[in-house]
Design a protein around this motif. Structure first.
Motif, PDB file in Angstrom:
ATOM      1  N   MET A   1       1.124  -1.549  -0.545  1.00  0.00           N
ATOM      2  CA  MET A   1      -0.247   0.200   0.467  1.00  0.00           C
ATOM      3  C   MET A   1       1.177   1.610   0.126  1.00  0.00           C
ATOM      4  N   LYS A   2       0.629   1.961  -0.550  1.00  0.00           N
ATOM      5  CA  LYS A   2       0.990   3.616  -0.241  1.00  0.00           C
ATOM      6  C   LYS A   2       0.225   4.179   0.900  1.00  0.00           C
TER       7      LYS A   2
ATOM      8  N   HIS B   1       4.822  -1.501   2.628  1.00  0.00           N
ATOM      9  CA  HIS B   1       4.429  -0.885   1.940  1.00  0.00           C
ATOM     10  C   HIS B   1       5.636   0.350   1.287  1.00  0.00           C
ATOM     11  N   GLN B   2       4.888   1.114   0.183  1.00  0.00           N
ATOM     12  CA  GLN B   2       5.060   2.534  -0.661  1.00  0.00           C
ATOM     13  C   GLN B   2       5.015   3.516   1.044  1.00  0.00           C
TER      14      GLN B   2
ATOM     15  N   GLN C   1      -1.955  11.675  -4.254  1.00  0.00           N
ATOM     16  CA  GLN C   1      -2.137  10.890  -4.885  1.00  0.00           C
ATOM     17  C   GLN C   1      -1.554   9.290  -5.300  1.00  0.00           C
ATOM     18  N   ASP C   2      -3.246   9.326  -5.234  1.00  0.00           N
ATOM     19  CA  ASP C   2      -2.916   7.267  -5.102  1.00  0.00           C
ATOM     20  C   ASP C   2      -2.561   6.806  -3.417  1.00  0.00           C
TER      21      ASP C   2
ATOM     22  N   ASP D   1      -9.404  10.076  -2.178  1.00  0.00           N
ATOM     23  CA  ASP D   1     -10.369   9.037  -1.712  1.00  0.00           C
ATOM     24  C   ASP D   1      -9.788   7.727  -1.229  1.00  0.00           C
ATOM     25  N   VAL D   2      -8.769   8.775  -0.362  1.00  0.00           N
ATOM     26  CA  VAL D   2      -7.631   8.312   0.889  1.00  0.00           C
ATOM     27  C   VAL D   2      -8.993   6.945   1.693  1.00  0.00           C
TER      28      VAL D   2
END
Length: 246
Positions: free
Chosen positions: A1-2, A25-26, A49-50, A87-88
């Motif tokens: 996951m980021k 994880h990132q 972002q993302d 949209d986290v």
């Protein structure tokens, strides 16, 4: 996951980023010195972002009552709005055990305000409330020194190591949102005077700790014990073990 860690270059944040990265994880460290400023909004949209998760372990640069309230209200509001737009899926924040018990403290009032903003948002969230960190002992002693004596109350506390705080926050960040609050604390209970006195003795600090029931803590009189509830997660690092390696 980021996972974006706001305050990711600080005491807890740097440990958290390292721990999350080790688990695949990132993990992205976000702070003013990395170009992300939650007070002004600079870089916030871009870093989220993302992102799957945002973790807020940031702190106010000033603990003055008005400054710290402005920091947590503004920073949290900006971060919640940006996280919603991006949209986290999970908003995690680090707070303090017993914040609502010391309304005299401007800092702890600000932490309560931060929690209320998070709970009132539409984002799935988890709040991790921690007791005081072992690493704060020196600062507490310095701020409580009067004429060479460290004046502290005997209010009970259950401090823990910053490494254990980072581990607890990391577990929460990697899991599903609980839409609630957990508490984490150390395995031992100390009087505030006893805890700081032990640290000073081990470090051969010549200052004497004087127990003073009227001594203020975070700007307040700690008449109530700042202990966690019965369901708190207890860390394993004991004060003696931490002192041996620090």
């Amino acid at each position: 996951m980021k996972i974006v860690v706001i305050g990711g270059t600080g005491l807890i944040g740097s440990k958290l980023v390292a721990r999350l990265s080790e688990h695949g994880h990132q993990a992205v460290a976000a702070a003013p010195n990395t170009g992300v400023n939650t007070l002004t909004g600079e870089g916030v949209k871009e870093v989220l972002q993302d992102a799957n998760v945002v973790v807020d372990v940031s702190n106010s640069p000033s603990f003055a009552d008005n400054d710290v309230m402005e920091f947590f209200r503004t920073s949290t509001t900006n971060l919640l709005e940006a996280a919603g737009t991006a949209d986290v899926g999970h908003y995690v924040a680090l707070s303090v055990v017993g914040s609502e018990r010391l309304p005299e403290s401007g800092y702890l009032r600000a932490k309560v305000a931060q929690e209320e903003l998070i709970k009132g948002s539409a984002l799935p969230y988890s709040i991790v409330r921690a007791t005081q960190f072992f690493e704060f002992a020196g600062g507490i002693a310095d701020s409580s020194t009067v004429d060479g004596e460290v004046r502290l109350s005997g209010a009970s506390m259950q401090p823990l190591a910053a490494d254990d705080v980072a581990a607890a926050v990391g577990r929460m960040a990697a899991g599903a949102p609980m839409n609630g609050t957990i508490e984490v604390a150390g395995p031992e209970v100390f009087g505030l005077d006893q805890w700081i006195g032990t640290v000073l003795t081990v470090r051969s600090d010549p200052r004497t700790v004087v127990t003073d029931p009227q001594a203020r803590y975070f700007g307040a009189l700690p008449k109530l014990e700042l202990l966690p509830g019965r369901d708190a997660q207890l860390a394993q690092t004991r004060l003696s073990e931490w002192l041996a390696s620090n």
